[in-house]
Design a protein around this motif. Sequence first.
Motif, PDB file in Angstrom:
ATOM      1  N   LYS A  88       0.447  -1.321   0.239  1.00 14.35           N
ATOM      2  CA  LYS A  88       0.538   0.468  -0.092  1.00 14.35           C
ATOM      3  C   LYS A  88       0.934   0.891   0.246  1.00 14.35           C
ATOM      4  N   ALA A  89       0.500   2.268  -0.597  1.00 12.96           N
ATOM      5  CA  ALA A  89       0.992   3.252  -0.815  1.00 12.96           C
ATOM      6  C   ALA A  89       0.422   4.491  -0.520  1.00 12.96           C
ATOM      7  N   SER A  90       0.804   5.363  -0.232  1.00 13.85           N
ATOM      8  CA  SER A  90       0.002   6.597  -0.287  1.00 13.85           C
ATOM      9  C   SER A  90       1.247   8.401  -0.238  1.00 13.85           C
ATOM     10  N   GLY A  91       0.744   9.492  -0.231  1.00 16.41           N
ATOM     11  CA  GLY A  91       1.727  10.669  -0.841  1.00 16.41           C
ATOM     12  C   GLY A  91       2.130  10.740  -2.343  1.00 16.41           C
ATOM     13  N   ARG A  92       3.273  11.453  -2.380  1.00 18.65           N
ATOM     14  CA  ARG A  92       4.591  10.692  -3.088  1.00 18.65           C
ATOM     15  C   ARG A  92       4.966   9.828  -4.226  1.00 18.65           C
ATOM     16  N   VAL A  93       4.888   8.608  -3.103  1.00 20.07           N
ATOM     17  CA  VAL A  93       5.286   7.789  -3.657  1.00 20.07           C
ATOM     18  C   VAL A  93       3.652   6.978  -4.930  1.00 20.07           C
ATOM     19  N   ALA A  94       2.564   6.832  -3.984  1.00 21.93           N
ATOM     20  CA  ALA A  94       2.028   6.479  -4.763  1.00 21.93           C
ATOM     21  C   ALA A  94       1.439   7.518  -5.971  1.00 21.93           C
ATOM     22  N   TYR A  95       1.872   8.763  -6.056  1.00 23.01           N
ATOM     23  CA  TYR A  95       1.586   9.486  -6.853  1.00 23.01           C
ATOM     24  C   TYR A  95       2.681   9.348  -8.378  1.00 23.01           C
ATOM     25  N   PHE A  96       3.880   8.657  -7.329  1.00 19.77           N
ATOM     26  CA  PHE A  96       4.772   8.669  -8.985  1.00 19.77           C
ATOM     27  C   PHE A  96       4.533   6.936  -9.876  1.00 19.77           C
ATOM     28  N   ILE A  97       3.749   6.283  -8.655  1.00 17.14           N
ATOM     29  CA  ILE A  97       3.552   4.980  -9.083  1.00 17.14           C
ATOM     30  C   ILE A  97       2.303   5.193 -10.074  1.00 17.14           C
ATOM     31  N   LYS A  98       1.302   5.906  -9.826  1.00 15.93           N
ATOM     32  CA  LYS A  98       0.500   6.684 -10.406  1.00 15.93           C
ATOM     33  C   LYS A  98       1.138   7.154 -12.242  1.00 15.93           C
TER      34      LYS A  98
END
Lengths: 381, 381
Positions: free
Chosen positions: B355-365
């Motif tokens: 699971k990810a949130s913040g910039r990491v999740a944005y980066f994955i997106k």
Amino acid sequence: MGAGYGGLVAALKLAKGTPAGSVDITLVNKYDYHQLVTQLYEPAAAAKRDTEVRIPLKKLLAGKPIRFVQDVVTKIDPKEKVVTLEGGELSYDYLVVALGSETEYFGIPGMKEYGMTLKSVDEARLIRTHIERCFAEYPLDPRPELLTFVVGGAGLTGIELVGEIADWLPRLCEESNIPREQVTLYNVEAMPSILPGFEPDLVAKAEEVLKAKGVIFKVGSPIVQVEPGAVHLKDGAVIQSRTIIWTGGVRGNQIVVDAGFETEPRGRAKVNEYLQAVGYDDVYMAGDCCFVLNEQGRPYPPTAQLAIQMGNSVAHNLAADLQGRPKTPFVPKILGTVASLGGRDAVGKVGNNYKASGRVAYFIKDLSQIRYLAKIGALMK
Amino acid sequence: MGAGYGGLVAALKLAKGTPAGSVDITLVNKYDYHQLVTQLYEPAAAAKRDTEVRIPLKKLLAGKPIRFVQDVVTKIDPKEKVVTLEGGELSYDYLVVALGSETEYFGIPGMKEYGMTLKSVDEARLIRTHIERCFAEYPLDPRPELLTFVVGGAGLTGIELVGEIADWLPRLCEESNIPREQVTLYNVEAMPSILPGFEPDLVAKAEEVLKAKGVIFKVGSPIVQVEPGAVHLKDGAVIQSRTIIWTGGVRGNQIVVDAGFETEPRGRAKVNEYLQAVGYDDVYMAGDCCFVLNEQGRPYPPTAQLAIQMGNSVAHNLAADLQGRPKTPFVPKILGTVASLGGRDAVGKVGNNYKASGRVAYFIKDLSQIRYLAKIGALMK
């Protein structure tokens, strides 16, 4: 009252021309910014950002002995020497009325309700976003009235606006994937010619340039009615359009009329040679809310150029009053008038003899703007 | 039929996977561009230009043995093997149906008439220009409904849109000189929670981030009626708003239903393990117009990711048919789902555990988007 061209110059020059602490100056304005009204056609057609034609008064008045009140003037009582604002009252020893003009609709039914005007940055933004929304709606609901645009009035404002919109259309078409041929741009004028007051060869040049950009002129063609989605012309023609922008008339300010100042039929106040209101030595006026006559006995057209010179003169004469010096009669020096035609094209006249068109005229126009900003800058020092 | 994620991948891969001259491929699409539908919330909130989410098919199909027909499909007759377009007819040996989904309004009165949707670049542009015009109108006519915005539906599209609008508001306020406090942004959802299908901790994180940006959530709160200027909720509350954007439901494609293909109640077509329509070995399907079941026997949610994998599989199996090779059953590989929350923030899950949130999740997106474009690029070679 009013931080337009006339009021701002008057306030700044009065502050500069009187000893510190000797005068208590209050500047009242509806907005907390000064508007470059002569350039509003640019943000209206997405050629400039709103912030480029809107200068914060905080910046213009920084360090000046001028108290700024952001409020709307609702009433002037020159007998009691009191001004009523939406948020309170102000009394005065001397008053400078520089409240500008209002739109004259000539009683055309529906024009006020359904037309847009171009007298403020807010209105420019409404025009711009309205046109953009029309282009956005069209692919989803292709009704021709969405892509038919009408500018009513072919004076300076109308011509400059229609020229800038014409330049904008290709970009709008590309963004919305709409062929340019599906868009119609009218300029409708009641008088037999565009740009009244300009000389015939300049008028012809302007027409030629704008027609090449796709503007369709309807001159000698008064608008008799506006409905949502339709503009009716005197000859019976009906233009199906969701967009009518009215630039066809100005009149004085109703607050000035209601105050009981002597006015001409269009509501502009009469002033003496020192720009004092008739019968009130303690009320000066500047800009579009008043008028002065030229050598032929006709009123000078209301322009920024004239307003700036009036503001200057008012400050000079008011300071003279305060210091017991003789006042100087106001003599306008009209340096010329240039009409932008969109892009880097323009037509105009400088002085009495020099006519220009194309990039040269545009350059002169740009220069006059720079000259104004330089003047304001000098007054701020 | 359809140059969305599923159809475009199917056409390109089929062209690449079959010997030159052996197959005659026609791609039919309403627009002459491919739309990056998963990113539409960005142009809708002025975070990207329209041209950034719209790729010309001319460019994508350059040099490919694919005939492109820009037209709208109106009817499929799978028995006669004929497709009717607005501008003509096409017959086929094999058909790939990738016509996408439609909006499900659940019969909410007024929603279709007065709500906007976000299913195309054109609609994104309408949302953007509509919101800008509301901001422009407000200073001239300060009615609170102009600055109240409602996004209906808190699925992926609704959440991503509301996050991006929230990020846009400060810029809109600055441009129009409007205090941020005067603007209200609602996200209304009938279900008891936002982001159905996301795990509770990610839902909580998303709510926290969006609330901090000023989004007001109304969950467990079905919309029961929409009028011009008002959204009625089930609990009797009425939100005065000129802007309602509906992202709350999708259904299959009516053309697919009308063609007589076997569909579930929401209009999505049933397909076999090779993605062939039930009863028609010569009709393949990909994307949101059809559905496949997961291990729990429930339909996979319609996503770009799934559509791309389906397009891939359809091209593979169709080529196998043509070449007399055995077909391969379709097995989705859901790599994860990430929801953007505006700016560079996001929440999501990758694989089964991460699971990810913040910039990491944005980066994955962002990465998943780049991955898609790289895939298209590879197919184009």
